[in-house]
Design a protein around this motif. Structure first.
Motif, PDB file in Angstrom:
ATOM      1  N   GLU A  22       0.817  -1.207   0.000  1.00  0.00           N
ATOM      2  CA  GLU A  22       0.000   0.000   0.000  1.00  0.00           C
ATOM      3  C   GLU A  22       0.854   1.261   0.000  1.00  0.00           C
ATOM      4  O   GLU A  22       0.396   2.337  -0.384  1.00  0.00           O
ATOM      5  CB  GLU A  22      -0.915  -0.015   1.224  1.00  0.00           C
ATOM      6  CG  GLU A  22      -1.992   1.049   1.218  1.00  0.00           C
ATOM      7  CD  GLU A  22      -2.929   0.901   2.392  1.00  0.00           C
ATOM      8  OE1 GLU A  22      -3.535   1.912   2.783  1.00  0.00           O
ATOM      9  OE2 GLU A  22      -3.063  -0.215   2.911  1.00  0.00           O
ATOM     10  N   ALA A  23       2.105   1.148   0.448  1.00  0.00           N
ATOM     11  CA  ALA A  23       2.983   2.316   0.493  1.00  0.00           C
ATOM     12  C   ALA A  23       3.480   2.704  -0.891  1.00  0.00           C
ATOM     13  O   ALA A  23       3.996   3.807  -1.080  1.00  0.00           O
ATOM     14  CB  ALA A  23       4.170   2.045   1.403  1.00  0.00           C
ATOM     15  N   THR A  24       3.335   1.830  -1.853  1.00  0.00           N
ATOM     16  CA  THR A  24       3.808   2.097  -3.206  1.00  0.00           C
ATOM     17  C   THR A  24       2.689   2.698  -4.039  1.00  0.00           C
ATOM     18  O   THR A  24       1.575   2.162  -4.076  1.00  0.00           O
ATOM     19  CB  THR A  24       4.297   0.797  -3.871  1.00  0.00           C
ATOM     20  OG1 THR A  24       5.315   0.210  -3.046  1.00  0.00           O
ATOM     21  CG2 THR A  24       4.851   1.078  -5.258  1.00  0.00           C
ATOM     22  N   GLU A  25       2.962   3.811  -4.695  1.00  0.00           N
ATOM     23  CA  GLU A  25       1.938   4.449  -5.524  1.00  0.00           C
ATOM     24  C   GLU A  25       1.664   3.614  -6.770  1.00  0.00           C
ATOM     25  O   GLU A  25       2.546   2.948  -7.299  1.00  0.00           O
ATOM     26  CB  GLU A  25       2.391   5.858  -5.925  1.00  0.00           C
ATOM     27  CG  GLU A  25       2.472   6.841  -4.763  1.00  0.00           C
ATOM     28  CD  GLU A  25       2.774   8.243  -5.234  1.00  0.00           C
ATOM     29  OE1 GLU A  25       2.829   8.442  -6.470  1.00  0.00           O
ATOM     30  OE2 GLU A  25       2.955   9.131  -4.387  1.00  0.00           O
ATOM     31  N   GLY A  26       0.429   3.682  -7.211  1.00  0.00           N
ATOM     32  CA  GLY A  26       0.070   3.014  -8.457  1.00  0.00           C
ATOM     33  C   GLY A  26      -0.225   1.542  -8.322  1.00  0.00           C
ATOM     34  O   GLY A  26      -0.341   0.848  -9.347  1.00  0.00           O
ATOM     35  N   THR A  27      -0.345   1.020  -7.096  1.00  0.00           N
ATOM     36  CA  THR A  27      -0.693  -0.391  -6.953  1.00  0.00           C
ATOM     37  C   THR A  27      -2.109  -0.605  -7.479  1.00  0.00           C
ATOM     38  O   THR A  27      -2.998   0.216  -7.231  1.00  0.00           O
ATOM     39  CB  THR A  27      -0.609  -0.847  -5.486  1.00  0.00           C
ATOM     40  OG1 THR A  27      -1.397   0.038  -4.684  1.00  0.00           O
ATOM     41  CG2 THR A  27       0.819  -0.825  -4.998  1.00  0.00           C
ATOM     42  N   PRO A  28      -2.359  -1.689  -8.189  1.00  0.00           N
ATOM     43  CA  PRO A  28      -3.674  -1.878  -8.813  1.00  0.00           C
ATOM     44  C   PRO A  28      -4.741  -2.251  -7.800  1.00  0.00           C
ATOM     45  O   PRO A  28      -4.456  -2.812  -6.737  1.00  0.00           O
ATOM     46  CB  PRO A  28      -3.421  -3.037  -9.788  1.00  0.00           C
ATOM     47  CG  PRO A  28      -2.292  -3.809  -9.164  1.00  0.00           C
ATOM     48  CD  PRO A  28      -1.419  -2.784  -8.501  1.00  0.00           C
ATOM     49  N   LEU A  29      -5.965  -1.940  -8.148  1.00  0.00           N
ATOM     50  CA  LEU A  29      -7.094  -2.371  -7.343  1.00  0.00           C
ATOM     51  C   LEU A  29      -7.308  -3.858  -7.521  1.00  0.00           C
ATOM     52  O   LEU A  29      -6.824  -4.468  -8.476  1.00  0.00           O
ATOM     53  CB  LEU A  29      -8.350  -1.601  -7.752  1.00  0.00           C
ATOM     54  CG  LEU A  29      -8.365  -0.125  -7.315  1.00  0.00           C
ATOM     55  CD1 LEU A  29      -9.276   0.685  -8.204  1.00  0.00           C
ATOM     56  CD2 LEU A  29      -8.790   0.003  -5.861  1.00  0.00           C
ATOM     57  N   ALA A  30      -8.025  -4.450  -6.567  1.00  0.00           N
ATOM     58  CA  ALA A  30      -8.260  -5.892  -6.606  1.00  0.00           C
ATOM     59  C   ALA A  30      -8.978  -6.285  -7.895  1.00  0.00           C
ATOM     60  O   ALA A  30      -9.741  -5.502  -8.481  1.00  0.00           O
ATOM     61  CB  ALA A  30      -9.095  -6.314  -5.401  1.00  0.00           C
ATOM     62  N   ASP A  31      -8.707  -7.510  -8.326  1.00  0.00           N
ATOM     63  CA  ASP A  31      -9.326  -8.018  -9.546  1.00  0.00           C
ATOM     64  C   ASP A  31     -10.842  -7.902  -9.456  1.00  0.00           C
ATOM     65  O   ASP A  31     -11.455  -8.339  -8.475  1.00  0.00           O
ATOM     66  CB  ASP A  31      -8.937  -9.486  -9.759  1.00  0.00           C
ATOM     67  CG  ASP A  31      -7.440  -9.651  -9.989  1.00  0.00           C
ATOM     68  OD1 ASP A  31      -6.791  -8.651 -10.330  1.00  0.00           O
ATOM     69  OD2 ASP A  31      -6.938 -10.772  -9.787  1.00  0.00           O
ATOM     70  N   PHE A  32     -11.434  -7.311 -10.462  1.00  0.00           N
ATOM     71  CA  PHE A  32     -12.886  -7.184 -10.637  1.00  0.00           C
ATOM     72  C   PHE A  32     -13.540  -6.183  -9.687  1.00  0.00           C
ATOM     73  O   PHE A  32     -14.754  -5.968  -9.782  1.00  0.00           O
ATOM     74  CB  PHE A  32     -13.588  -8.550 -10.493  1.00  0.00           C
ATOM     75  CG  PHE A  32     -13.040  -9.614 -11.399  1.00  0.00           C
ATOM     76  CD1 PHE A  32     -13.060  -9.459 -12.768  1.00  0.00           C
ATOM     77  CD2 PHE A  32     -12.480 -10.765 -10.862  1.00  0.00           C
ATOM     78  CE1 PHE A  32     -12.548 -10.436 -13.616  1.00  0.00           C
ATOM     79  CE2 PHE A  32     -11.955 -11.749 -11.687  1.00  0.00           C
ATOM     80  CZ  PHE A  32     -11.994 -11.585 -13.067  1.00  0.00           C
TER      81      PHE A  32
END
Length: 595
Positions: free
Chosen positions: A370-380
C-alpha cells in the motif's frame, strides 16, 4: 632579610595553605579510620540486599498490576462464509424506477465500465469549518462522461463525492482511478482536497468535515447535468465515521460505497486493529497488553473527544450500501463489523446492503504494498463497484448474491469494553513526562559536569566530586543497567511498530522471533535493575553503619555518607530520582507481570 622573606613565602605558613593542610590531614585521618573500620562481607551484603530486593519487586509488581486494564479483546475463531465465490454484481434491468427509466432513455443503454470517455475540469471551493468559521480553499476535480453535444443533460446524471481516509489526501493524488471508472459509466464525480483546516489526525473535526463534504455534494447538485436526488458517497476507512454524520442532516444522499468501513468507535476500531496485528505477528502477551493500556487513555482531559465519537447513528446504513473488504486487510473488524452493519440496516428498514470480499486485497482494496503508488485495485473490484452503482441508481433488482467473494476471517473480537480511565491517564502522563524531564535534567547536569571538568583541567586543579564508600561505582552501575533496560524496551517496541506497519502496507507476516522472546530478555534486564537498586540501598545502610562506627572513635565528628561535596550529593540524588522514574515507567507497561 632573605631568610625572613623565604619564611614568609613558605606555603605552610600562609592561612590558605594552613587550611588546606588541615583539610588534607582530616581526609587522611578519615581514610585511615575507614580503613581501620570493619567493612561488610559479601555474604552480609547479600543478606541485607535480599529483603530490599523482595520489597522493591513487590512494589513494582503492584504498580504493574494497578496499571493493568482488563483485557477487552480475546482471540476467537470468527468467520463468515459468503454465498458465492463470484464477486460479479448483476441486476435485472428490465424493470427499473421512473428516474432510472429516464436515465436509460437519455443514455440509450445500460452503462458499464468504459462506456464513455472521461473529461475533467478543475474548480475551487471554500470549505467552511462551522465551529470556528475557518475557511479552507479546496481544489476540486470534476470527472464526467464525455457525452455527445447533441444530447445536453438536464438534471439527469447521477453523481458521487469521494471522501478521504486517514492522512492528508488531495484531489490530485486520491481516487483518480475509481473516479474515472464511475465517470466512464455515466456518473459525474468530485474529488476534493481533504478538509483539515487547523486540525491534526488526533484532533480531526468530524462534524465539520461532514458539513464540508456536504458543500461538495451541494456543488454537484448545482450542476445542470446532475440529478440532485441521485448523489452518492464513496467513503473509505476514516471517512466512514464522517458519512453517517452527513446522513443525519442530508436526507437526499442516495447511496454509499464503503471500502473497509470502520463501524465501531475509533477507540474500539484502533484497539482491535493493533491487537489483531500483534496476534498475527506473534508478539508476546506482554506486548499485547499494551493495547489495553494505550486505548484506555482518556484524551478528553485535554479536549480531544474523537476516540469516543458516537456511532450507530440513525440512518447510518438506511440507504443503499455497498461494503467492500480485502481479505488481507489487517485493520478492519470485518466479521463483527458486517454483523453490526446488517443489524443497523435492518433497524433502519433497509435490506439493500451488498458485500464483496476480494482475495489478496488490503485495506484500500488494492494488491501489493500500500505504500507504493500506483498499486492496482483488486481483480474485478472496479467492474463490480461500477455495476453496483449503475444498478442502484437505475432502481433495478439485484440478481446476484448479496454477500460474495472470499470467506471473511477475523481472529480477534472487538474490544468494546474498553473505555477511558482518567486516573490512569493522569498517572501515566505525569510519570512519562516526569521521566523524560528527569532525563533532560540529567543530560544537562552531565554537560555541566563535563564543562566543569575541562575548566579544572585547564586550571591544573582537581575536579573530584568526592564520592565516598564506593558510591561512584554504584551510580555507574545503576545508570548502566537502568538505561540499558529502557533502551532495550524502546528497541523492542520500535521493532514491533515496524512489523505492524509492514503488515499494514501489505507484507506477509514473518516468524515472530525477537518480538516474542525479547519480552523475556526485557524482564530479565528489569530484574537485574531491581537487584542493582537493592544493592544501592544496602550500600547506603552499610555506609551509615560504618559512619556510626567512625563517629564513635576519638577525634572524629560528622563524616559524610555519600559524598564530601554538595555537588556530589546533588549528582547522586538527581541520578537516583531519574533512574527510579525509568524503573516505574517499565513497571507501568507491565514488565514485572505477564510471565
Amino acid at each position: 632579610m632573605q631568610i625572613c622573606q623565604r619564611q614568609h613565602e613558605d606555603p605552610k605558613t600562609t592561612p590558605h595553605a594552613a587550611q588546606q593542610t588541615v583539610a588534607e590531614d582530616d581526609a587522611n585521618n578519615t581514610t585511615s579510620a575507614q580503613q581501620s573500620t570493619e567493612r561488610w562481607s559479601v555474604g552480609k551484603r547479600i543478606v541485607v540486599s535480599l529483603p530490599i530486593f523482595v520489597v522493591l519487586m513487590a512494589l513494582l509488581c503492584a504498580v504493574s498490576m494497578i496499571t493493568t486494564v482488563p483485557n477487552g479483546s480475546h482471540e476467537s475463531a470468527n468467520a463468515i462464509r459468503t454465498l458465492d465465490a463470484d464477486t460479479a454484481v448483476t441486476f435485472d434491468t428490465t424493470q427499473v424506477s421512473e428516474s432510472g427509466a429516464k436515465l436509460l432513455q437519455y443514455l440509450g443503454q445500460v452503462p458499464h465500465l468504459g462506456s464513455y470517455e472521461v473529461e475533467s475540469k478543475d474548480t475551487w471551493i471554500n470549505l467552511v469549518q462551522p465551529s470556528t468559521g475557518l475557511t479552507q480553499r479546496a481544489h476540486v476535480i470534476i470527472d464526467a462522461p464525455k457525452l455527445p453535444q447533441s444530447k445536453p443533460a438536464n438534471h439527469i446524471l447521477p453523481a458521487v463525492v469521494f471522501m478521504h481516509g486517514a492522512g492528508y489526501g488531495t484531489a490530485q493524488n486520491s481516487f483518480g482511478d475509481v473516479s474515472a471508472d464511475l465517470a466512464s459509466a455515466g456518473f459525474v464525480t468530485a474529488r476534493v482536497d481533504k478538509p483539515v483546516w487547523n486540525t491534526t489526525d488526533i484532533s480531526r473535526d468530524y462534524p465539520g468535515s461532514a458539513h464540508a463534504y456536504d458543500q461538495v455534494v451541494e456543488y454537484l447538485r448545482s450542476l445542470p447535468e446532475v440529478d440532485g436526488n441521485h448523489v452518492g458517497l464513496y467513503a473509505t476507512s476514516e471517512a466512514t465515521w464522517i458519512a453517517p454524520l452527513m446522513l443525519q442532516f442530508d436526507k437526499r444522499i442516495a447511496f454509499q460505497i464503503l471500502p473497509s468501513p470502520m463501524v465501531f468507535t475509533p477507540r474500539h476500531s484502533l484497539g482491535f486493529f493493533v491487537a489483531q496485528d500483534l496476534a498475527i505477528i506473534g508478539a508476546h502477551d506482554g506486548y499485547k497488553a499494551f493495547v489495553d493500556r494505550v486505548f484506555s487513555a482518556d484524551p478528553s482531559i485535554v479536549g480531544l473527544t474523537n476516540l469516543d465519537i458516537q456511532v450507530g447513528l440513525p440512518n447510518s446504513y438506511g440507504i443503499a450500501t455497498l461494503v467492500a473488504y480485502g481479505d488481507k486487510d489487517v485493520m478492519t473488524a470485518q466479521a463483527d463489523g458486517l454483523r453490526t452493519i446488517e443489524s443497523l440496516a435492518h433497524r433502519d428498514g433497509n435490506t439493500n446492503v451488498s458485500v464483496r470480499v476480494y482475495s489478496m486485497a488490503n485495506h484500500v482494496i488494492r494488491l501489493g504494498d500500500e505504500a507504493t503508488e500506483g498499486t492496482p485495485l483488486a481483480d474485478f473490484y472496479e467492474r463490480d463497484m461500477v455495476d453496483w452503482a449503475v444498478g442502484t441508481v437505475l432502481g433495478a433488482r439485484q440478481t446476484s448474491a448479496v454477500i460474495a467473494g472470499a470467506t471473511i476471517h477475523q481472529p480477534m473480537s472487538v474490544p468494546t469494553s474498553l473505555h477511558g480511565h482518567r486516573a490512569l491517564t493522569i498517572y501515566g502522563a505525569l510519570l512519562h513526562i516526569g521521566a523524560l524531564l528527569a532525563l533532560v535534567v540529567t543530560l544537562l547536569l552531565g554537560i555541566a559536569m563535563l564543562l566543569r571538568k575541562l575548566w579544572f583541567v585547564c586550571k591544573h586543579k582537581s575536579a573530584r566530586i568526592g564520592f565516598v564508600h564506593g558510591f561512584r561505582a554504584v551510580l555507574i552501575t545503576i545508570c548502566s543497567v537502568t538505561l540499558g533496560s529502557v533502551v532495550l524496551f524502546c528497541a523492542a517496541v520500535g521493532q514491533i511498530i515496524m512489523r505492524i506497519v509492514s503488515l499494514i502496507w501489505g507484507a506477509a507476516p514473518v516468524r515472530p522471533g525477537m518480538i516474542y522472546w525479547s519480552w523475556y530478555v526485557l524482564q530479565a534486564a528489569a530484574i537485574v535493575v531491581v537487584w542493582a537498586w537493592a544493592r544501592v540501598f544496602a550500600r547506603i545502610i552499610e555506609a551509615v553503619s560504618l559512619n556510626k562506627q567512625l563517629q564513635q572513635q576519638p577525634g572524629h565528628g560528622h563524616i559524610p555518607v555519600i559524598a564530601t561535596t554538595r555537588l556530589g550529593i546533588i549528582v547522586f540524588i538527581t541520578l537516583c530520582v531519574t533512574m527510579m522514574l525509568q524503573l516505574f515507567v517499565l513497571a507501568f507497561w507491565g514488565l514485572y507481570i505477564y510471565w
